[in-house]
Motif scaffolding. Structure first.
Motif, PDB file in Angstrom:
ATOM      1  N   GLU A 119      48.285  42.284  38.064  1.00  0.00           N
ATOM      2  CA  GLU A 119      46.987  42.357  38.734  1.00  0.00           C
ATOM      3  C   GLU A 119      45.843  42.161  37.742  1.00  0.00           C
ATOM      4  OE1 GLU A 119      48.232  45.266  42.490  1.00  0.00           O
ATOM      5  OE2 GLU A 119      47.103  46.087  40.806  1.00  0.00           O
ATOM      6  N   GLU A 144      43.264  39.046  37.862  1.00  0.00           N
ATOM      7  CA  GLU A 144      41.819  39.287  37.930  1.00  0.00           C
ATOM      8  C   GLU A 144      41.083  38.458  36.874  1.00  0.00           C
ATOM      9  OE1 GLU A 144      38.669  43.025  37.600  1.00  0.00           O
ATOM     10  OE2 GLU A 144      40.783  43.421  37.977  1.00  0.00           O
ATOM     11  N   GLN A 171      41.018  34.931  38.051  1.00  0.00           N
ATOM     12  CA  GLN A 171      40.071  34.763  39.159  1.00  0.00           C
ATOM     13  C   GLN A 171      38.630  34.690  38.649  1.00  0.00           C
ATOM     14  OE1 GLN A 171      41.428  38.115  41.521  1.00  0.00           O
ATOM     15  NE2 GLN A 171      42.399  36.759  43.023  1.00  0.00           N
ATOM     16  N   HIS A 196      37.743  35.495  45.510  1.00  0.00           N
ATOM     17  CA  HIS A 196      36.429  35.898  45.017  1.00  0.00           C
ATOM     18  C   HIS A 196      35.467  34.722  44.862  1.00  0.00           C
ATOM     19  CE1 HIS A 196      38.014  39.898  44.383  1.00  0.00           C
ATOM     20  NE2 HIS A 196      38.979  39.418  43.629  1.00  0.00           N
TER      21      HIS A 196
END
Length: 256
Positions: A39, A43, A46, A85
Motif C-alpha cells: 500500500e 501510494e 499514485q 487520485h
C-alpha cells in the motif's frame, strides 16, 4: 520472516496496521507487513501518476492507455488504482457496451474514435478495438471477413492516431487457466461481484485454447515498433497493479 525493524514496528502500530489485525482473524505479522509495504509503494506511485497527469494537461498531450487480457485478469481493478487520485475532469475510462444496430453499420473503429482524448486528457480503454482481435471471433460476434478486415486495418489505424499526436500504450494482462477458474468461482460466490459474471465468462474456460490461438496472432501481427504490447503477468493482482503503473510512468516522459 521480515525483520521487525523500528520502521516496520511503526507501520504495524499505525491505524492501518491495527485495522488489518482487527479485520482478519488469520492475519500474521509477515502478511500485514506485505500489505502495508504494498500500500505504501502504491501510494508513492499514485503520487507520480498525479505528476504525469499534470504534465499531460500542461503540455496539451493526448494519451491513450489500452487494457486487454482474458476475462477476470484484473484490468478493471488496475484502472481503478491508476485513476483513484487523478483529476476526473481530465480523464476518461471507456468500457463500451455491445454496439447498437447503428454502430454495427458504421466503420468498426468509428465508435472508438469518438472516445479518443482531446488535448491535455488521458483515456483508459477497459477493452478496446482489440475486442475484434480475440473476443469477437472466439465467441462468434463477428464474421471471419470482418475479423480479417480488422487485422488488415488496425496497425494503420494506430499509426494514423499516433501520427496525429496521440500517445498509445497497450497493456495485456496475462493469467493462467487455473487462476481464471479460481477468480470466476470467487465472482460467482460473491453477492456483490456476481453481477460481473457474463455469458462470455461462462464459456471462457471451455474456449481457452481458441482465445490462446487468436491472442497469439494478435501479438504476432500488432506488436509493432510504434505501438508494442506490454505483457503484465497478473496472477498476483497486487504485483500486477504496481507493475503496470511503473511501466506507464517509465514510458511517458513526464517531469518527475
Amino acid at each position: 520472516m521480515e525483520e521487525l525493524t523500528p520502521r516496520n514496528l511503526k507501520r504495524l502500530n499505525s491505524k492501518r496496521g491495527l485495522q488489518l489485525f482487527l479485520s482478519e482473524d488469520d492475519m500474521t505479522i509477515p502478511k500485514a507487513l506485505r500489505i502495508l509495504n504494498h500500500e505504501s509503494k502504491l501510494e508513492r506511485l499514485q503520487e507520480e501518476l498525479i505528476k504525469l497527469q499534470q504534465w499531460v494537461e500542461a503540455e496539451g498531450e493526448k494519451l491513450v492507455v489500452i487494457f486487454e487480457g482474458r476475462d477476470a485478469a484484473g484490468k478493471g481493478g488496475a484502472i481503478r488504482r491508476i485513476t483513484q487520485h487523478l483529476n476526473p475532469r481530465e480523464l476518461n475510462v471507456v468500457a463500451l457496451s455491445k454496439p447498437t444496430d447503428e454502430e454495427k453499420s458504421q466503420w468498426y473503429f468509428q465508435r472508438y474514435i469518438k472516445n479518443l482524448p482531446r488535448n491535455g486528457q488521458i483515456t483508459f480503454f477497459d477493452r478496446s478495438w482489440y475486442n475484434r482481435a480475440v473476443v469477437e471471433p472466439v465467441n462468434g460476434f463477428c464474421t471471419q471477413k470482418e475479423y480479417e478486415v480488422f487485422m488488415n486495418q488496425v496497425n494503420q489505424f494506430e499509426k494514423m492516431i499516433i501520427d496525429s499526436g496521440i500517445r498509445v500504450v497497450k497493456f495485456y494482462f496475462s493469467i493462467s487457466k487455473d487462476e481464471q477458474s479460481r477468480r470466476f468461482e470467487d465472482i460467482k460466490s460473491s453477492p456483490v461481484k456476481k453481477w460481473k459474471f457474463s455469458k462470455v465468462d461462462e464459456s471462457a474456460l471451455e474456449l481457452w485454447d481458441d482465445y490462446t490461438s487468436y491472442k497469439a496472432r494478435m501479438f504476432e501481427e500488432t506488436d509493432t515498433e510504434i505501438a508494442p504490447w506490454i505483457i503484465i503477468r497478473a496472477n498476483r493482482k497486487s504485483r500486477a497493479r504496481v507493475e503496470v503503473i511503473e511501466k506507464l510512468l517509465e514510458l511517458i516522459p513526464y517531469n518527475n
